[in-house]
Design a protein around this motif. Sequence first.
Motif, PDB file in Angstrom:
ATOM      1  N   ILE A 251      -9.444  15.649  16.026  1.00 33.29           N
ATOM      2  CA  ILE A 251      -8.432  15.505  14.984  1.00 33.29           C
ATOM      3  C   ILE A 251      -8.502  14.134  14.330  1.00 33.29           C
ATOM      4  N   ASP A 252      -8.371  14.146  13.003  1.00 38.26           N
ATOM      5  CA  ASP A 252      -8.378  12.945  12.179  1.00 38.26           C
ATOM      6  C   ASP A 252      -6.972  12.689  11.652  1.00 38.26           C
ATOM      7  N   ILE A 253      -6.807  11.628  10.867  1.00 32.62           N
ATOM      8  CA  ILE A 253      -5.477  11.228  10.402  1.00 32.62           C
ATOM      9  C   ILE A 253      -5.500  10.947   8.906  1.00 32.62           C
ATOM     10  N   TYR A 254      -4.489  11.457   8.216  1.00 36.32           N
ATOM     11  CA  TYR A 254      -4.194  11.033   6.850  1.00 36.32           C
ATOM     12  C   TYR A 254      -2.889  10.245   6.923  1.00 36.32           C
ATOM     13  N   ALA A 255      -2.943   8.974   6.578  1.00 40.74           N
ATOM     14  CA  ALA A 255      -1.768   8.099   6.616  1.00 40.74           C
ATOM     15  C   ALA A 255      -1.370   7.716   5.200  1.00 40.74           C
ATOM     16  N   GLY A 256      -0.112   7.916   4.857  1.00 41.71           N
ATOM     17  CA  GLY A 256       0.375   7.585   3.521  1.00 41.71           C
ATOM     18  C   GLY A 256       0.691   6.108   3.378  1.00 41.71           C
ATOM     19  N   GLY A 257       0.388   5.543   2.221  1.00 39.49           N
ATOM     20  CA  GLY A 257       0.726   4.157   1.925  1.00 39.49           C
ATOM     21  C   GLY A 257       1.915   4.097   0.982  1.00 39.49           C
ATOM     22  N   TYR A 258       2.905   3.299   1.342  1.00 37.41           N
ATOM     23  CA  TYR A 258       4.114   3.222   0.517  1.00 37.41           C
ATOM     24  C   TYR A 258       4.078   1.974  -0.371  1.00 37.41           C
ATOM     25  N   GLU A 259       5.107   1.160  -0.388  1.00 33.04           N
ATOM     26  CA  GLU A 259       5.228   0.082  -1.365  1.00 33.04           C
ATOM     27  C   GLU A 259       5.964  -1.118  -0.783  1.00 33.04           C
ATOM     28  N   ASP A 260       5.783  -2.238  -1.422  1.00 34.46           N
ATOM     29  CA  ASP A 260       6.673  -3.384  -1.296  1.00 34.46           C
ATOM     30  C   ASP A 260       7.286  -3.568  -2.674  1.00 34.46           C
ATOM     31  N   TRP A 261       8.487  -3.057  -2.851  1.00 32.96           N
ATOM     32  CA  TRP A 261       9.115  -2.991  -4.169  1.00 32.96           C
ATOM     33  C   TRP A 261       9.293  -4.373  -4.782  1.00 32.96           C
ATOM     34  N   GLU A 262       9.743  -5.327  -3.980  1.00 33.83           N
ATOM     35  CA  GLU A 262      10.021  -6.666  -4.514  1.00 33.83           C
ATOM     36  C   GLU A 262       8.747  -7.379  -4.955  1.00 33.83           C
ATOM     37  N   ARG A 263       7.645  -7.124  -4.259  1.00 31.01           N
ATOM     38  CA  ARG A 263       6.375  -7.778  -4.601  1.00 31.01           C
ATOM     39  C   ARG A 263       5.523  -6.945  -5.549  1.00 31.01           C
ATOM     40  N   GLY A 264       5.991  -5.761  -5.888  1.00 31.43           N
ATOM     41  CA  GLY A 264       5.261  -4.921  -6.820  1.00 31.43           C
ATOM     42  C   GLY A 264       3.942  -4.403  -6.269  1.00 31.43           C
ATOM     43  N   ILE A 265       3.876  -4.153  -4.958  1.00 31.27           N
ATOM     44  CA  ILE A 265       2.628  -3.734  -4.322  1.00 31.27           C
ATOM     45  C   ILE A 265       2.704  -2.246  -3.976  1.00 31.27           C
ATOM     46  N   THR A 266       1.653  -1.510  -4.312  1.00 32.96           N
ATOM     47  CA  THR A 266       1.483  -0.136  -3.850  1.00 32.96           C
ATOM     48  C   THR A 266       0.398  -0.130  -2.784  1.00 32.96           C
ATOM     49  N   TYR A 267       0.754   0.280  -1.579  1.00 36.21           N
ATOM     50  CA  TYR A 267      -0.205   0.293  -0.478  1.00 36.21           C
ATOM     51  C   TYR A 267      -1.021   1.593  -0.489  1.00 36.21           C
ATOM     52  N   PRO A 268      -2.231   1.571   0.019  1.00 35.19           N
ATOM     53  CA  PRO A 268      -3.106   2.739  -0.102  1.00 35.19           C
ATOM     54  C   PRO A 268      -2.849   3.813   0.947  1.00 35.19           C
TER      55      PRO A 268
END
Length: 480
Positions: free
Chosen positions: A136-153
């Motif tokens: 089994i493998d993994i798909y991990a979702g990337g969220y955000e740092d709203w204050e820094r304007g970053i979208t994580y992968p």
Amino acid sequence: MIVAALSIMCLPAVVTTGAGGQAVFEDCSVKLGLKSGNGATAWGDWDNDGWVDMCAAGEFWHNEEGKGFKKTAVMGAGLFGDFDNDGFVDYFSWSQWALLRNLKGAGFEKVAVAGDIGECICRGAACGDFNRDGYIDIYAGGYEDWERGITYPDMILLNRQGRLLEKAWSENRYRARGVTCCDFDADGDVDVYVSNYRLQPNLLWRNDGAGRFSDVAASHNGTATWEGFSGGHSIGAAWGDFDNDGFMDLFAGNFAHDDSRGHQPHSFFLKNSGPAKEYIFENKGQCGVHYQESYASPATGDYDNDGDLDLFLTTVYAIASFGKENHPVLFRNDGGWKFSDATVEAGLAQLPPTYQAAWADFDNDGDIDLATGGMLFVNRGGRGSWLRVRLTGDGKNINRSAIGSRVRIAIGEYAVTRQVEAGTGEGNQNEMTLHFGLGECEGQVNLEISWAGGYTQKVNGVQINRLVTVAFDKSQVLKQ
């Protein structure tokens, strides 16, 4: 609903309250010694004693034979699955980006994650054997740092035969919340659905069988939005065969502000059309899921054992915009894509805001119990026939946890279908032992197993109202 069949006596069951009209669910947290946090929850039997344990808000709680829980460790929010195929479920903490190998029930040790992960905020992940190598493998979702304007992968972590996880792909187009997997097109490989926030479209990653994915959300009507919006505020989604036709449907939960810019996309049921229409989803709308602004994490399960898959849906806020109260809701499936609010009669009224929603039969009594709001609600319904099915892979062709596999029980013109999954809603995990409500069935049923990897196996003459374990047997399977 379940109807009569030739070989099995089955009648529809109406099961909404327990004996004497009492509420179905009872908060037994204190009685069971459970003082868990109000965070994402995963169920998994890590010591193979036959009693499913839980990790709630990153805390491990050992199930003491259904009579209580004992806190054993703190390892972060995550998911259970047998990553090294040794027969004991391991644990991937998506909150700490760590794979913890199970030392045959005696503890856990950390396993390497190879590749440049970097800084990342993750709110949910899901497991599946993406490249069909038996691990089994993994798909991990990337969220955000709203204050820094970053979208994580988002990232795909491939399992290198249980020795390590290796980053194989990443993309930071959207801001993911929940991740959940299902072979929605029944071609023998696991696909991935990603719930994205900030009015961004959801993703439906279709697997080509070799672990290469293409987004078919738009072409298959799976973005969970409507005209005038590119996407919704999706927090979590849940797979399930809601109409008992044998095909896996989808419920996409949307947080939705109703403001001067128009009504943002609400939560939807998406019906799987099956092979006749190329598995394209039909938007069935709300189907009785009444509007609340801050809907969050859904979880599906047949709480009343009538054969129809029900829906529990949490909320983010206790008081939403304009001073309106928001509370988690239990929606009972009445068949025909009609759902009714059963929250009050089930004893779940006025629950607090939470992202926690996960089902398991922790006391092995044949009905599923609910972890939510930092509490464990024990199911006291006590009616309706049932069957619990535990699948085990051989660790070569099929991953040992059988994640991605489905079981179908044909009853008359209906087919009650459940899948082994690791990841639902936002960061939660239901028990991997499959639970079938069977109404007023009597006698025996036949199982049709669609193993992850494209194999099918039939097991006939299974007695109901018990747990059965089915092991993958290559000599008895057919390849799709």
